[in-house]
Design an enzyme around this catalytic site. Structure first.
Site, PDB file in Angstrom:
ATOM      1  N   ASP A 111     -23.335   6.688 -23.096  1.00  0.00           N
ATOM      2  CA  ASP A 111     -23.914   7.454 -21.989  1.00  0.00           C
ATOM      3  C   ASP A 111     -24.527   8.741 -22.503  1.00  0.00           C
ATOM      4  O   ASP A 111     -25.463   9.284 -21.909  1.00  0.00           O
ATOM      5  CB  ASP A 111     -22.831   7.765 -20.948  1.00  0.00           C
ATOM      6  CG  ASP A 111     -22.244   6.476 -20.397  1.00  0.00           C
ATOM      7  OD1 ASP A 111     -23.034   5.630 -19.946  1.00  0.00           O
ATOM      8  OD2 ASP A 111     -21.024   6.304 -20.456  1.00  0.00           O
ATOM      9  N   GLU A 143     -13.876  -0.939 -25.421  1.00  0.00           N
ATOM     10  CA  GLU A 143     -14.925  -0.527 -26.364  1.00  0.00           C
ATOM     11  C   GLU A 143     -14.319   0.315 -27.489  1.00  0.00           C
ATOM     12  O   GLU A 143     -14.640   0.133 -28.662  1.00  0.00           O
ATOM     13  CB  GLU A 143     -16.003   0.280 -25.641  1.00  0.00           C
ATOM     14  CG  GLU A 143     -16.842  -0.567 -24.696  1.00  0.00           C
ATOM     15  CD  GLU A 143     -17.865   0.264 -23.929  1.00  0.00           C
ATOM     16  OE1 GLU A 143     -18.989  -0.220 -23.769  1.00  0.00           O
ATOM     17  OE2 GLU A 143     -17.539   1.372 -23.487  1.00  0.00           O
TER      18      GLU A 143
HETATM   19  C1  A5P Z   1     -19.769   0.845 -20.796  1.00  0.00           C
HETATM   20  O1  A5P Z   1     -18.524   1.211 -20.300  1.00  0.00           O
HETATM   21  C2  A5P Z   1     -20.431   2.021 -21.425  1.00  0.00           C
HETATM   22  O2  A5P Z   1     -19.685   2.661 -22.406  1.00  0.00           O
HETATM   23  C3  A5P Z   1     -21.822   1.710 -21.907  1.00  0.00           C
HETATM   24  O3  A5P Z   1     -21.854   1.347 -23.254  1.00  0.00           O
HETATM   25  C4  A5P Z   1     -22.628   2.936 -21.658  1.00  0.00           C
HETATM   26  O4  A5P Z   1     -22.426   3.282 -20.290  1.00  0.00           O
HETATM   27  C5  A5P Z   1     -24.104   2.738 -21.920  1.00  0.00           C
HETATM   28  O5  A5P Z   1     -24.638   1.852 -20.986  1.00  0.00           O
HETATM   29  P1  A5P Z   1     -26.207   1.656 -20.833  1.00  0.00           P
HETATM   30  O6  A5P Z   1     -26.700   1.137 -22.155  1.00  0.00           O
HETATM   31  O7  A5P Z   1     -26.341   0.666 -19.711  1.00  0.00           O
HETATM   32  O8  A5P Z   1     -26.769   2.984 -20.478  1.00  0.00           O
END
Ligand code: A5P
Length: 226
Positions: free
Chosen positions: A88, A106
């Site tokens: 993010d 993750e």
């Molecule tokens: C998922 O929980 C997140 O950590 C994503 O990896 C992060 O929000 C990035 O997402 P986008 O690539 O959709 O922006």
């Protein structure tokens, strides 16, 4: 950058990171829309004969891997050579993750990997992290963690579901508090404070996590090692 330019930038970043995958590797499969581009690109390489196994970081990553024909494995069976994941926000090697609520798995997979390649579009880059930090909490811990986050100087906000009444429930059956701390010049200190709160399953601060960052733009990809 309009929406379609941004989507193209995410795709370029995902495809660029997948170029680092070699035959025989076990790959951590990240979550979110940018990581999804990487999973699709990896699936195309598998179609062309690349021999890899993937460790998914979420329901979404698992589903996409199955759809694209990537063989799946687990951390019980394999060690992870390389993980490719979105973020993010990216400030040097530090990340905020968890926009999709998948940051607990993750973090497990990304930190188990020999190398983490982060894929992003330019809107994710910052000098200092200031994106709200998702904090996954056991349902029973919501109230005390909310109070503790306030004492740490954050503004917690229970993440609400969009197509269901009530809160978002994570893949692990927990709740998410999005905690706005403003600028975070000491992410390691805040990460330690959050990790120490009883009932916190995992928070979305990934400190010193990125080995390589692939930022897609309208026309190219910038790769840097923070
Ligand atoms: C998922 O929980 C997140 O950590 C994503 O990896 C992060 O929000 C990035 O997402 P986008 O690539 O959709 O922006």
């Amino acid at each position: 950058m309009n929406q379609s330019e941004r989507e193209a930038a995410k795709r370029r970043a995902g495809e660029s990171a997948v170029e680092a995958v070699e035959d025989g590797m076990t790959v951590g499969l990240g979550s979110g829309s940018t990581a999804a581009h990487a999973i699709r690109a990896l699936g195309r390489d598998v179609d062309s004969g690349l021999d890899v196994e993937g460790v998914p970081t979420s329901f979404q990553a698992r589903e996409l891997a199955v759809e694209t024909g990537i063989e799946l494995t687990t951390l019980d069976e394999r060690s992870v050579d390389l993980a490719i994941d979105g973020a993010d926000q990216v400030a040097g090697p530090h990340l905020v993750k968890g926009g999709g609520g998948a940051h607990a798995r993750e973090k497990i997979v990304d930190s188990a990997a020999d190398r983490l390649l982060v894929v992003a579009d330019p809107t994710k880059e910052a000098d200092v992290l200031d994106h709200p930090v998702p904090v996954e909490v056991l349902p029973d811990a919501r109230a005390p963690v909310t109070d503790a986050v306030r004492r740490l100087g954050g503004q917690p906000d229970l993440r609400r579901a969009e197509r269901k009444t009530g809160p978002v429930v994570t893949d692990n059956g927990n709740l998410v508090l999005d905690c706005d701390f403003g600028a975070m010049p000491d992410p390691a200190g805040l990460a330690a404070d959050l990790a120490g709160l009883p009932g916190v399953v995992e928070h979305g601060l990934f400190v010193d996590a990125a080995d390589e960052v692939h930022v897609g733009t309208e026309t190219e990809v910038t790769v840097f090692e923070p």
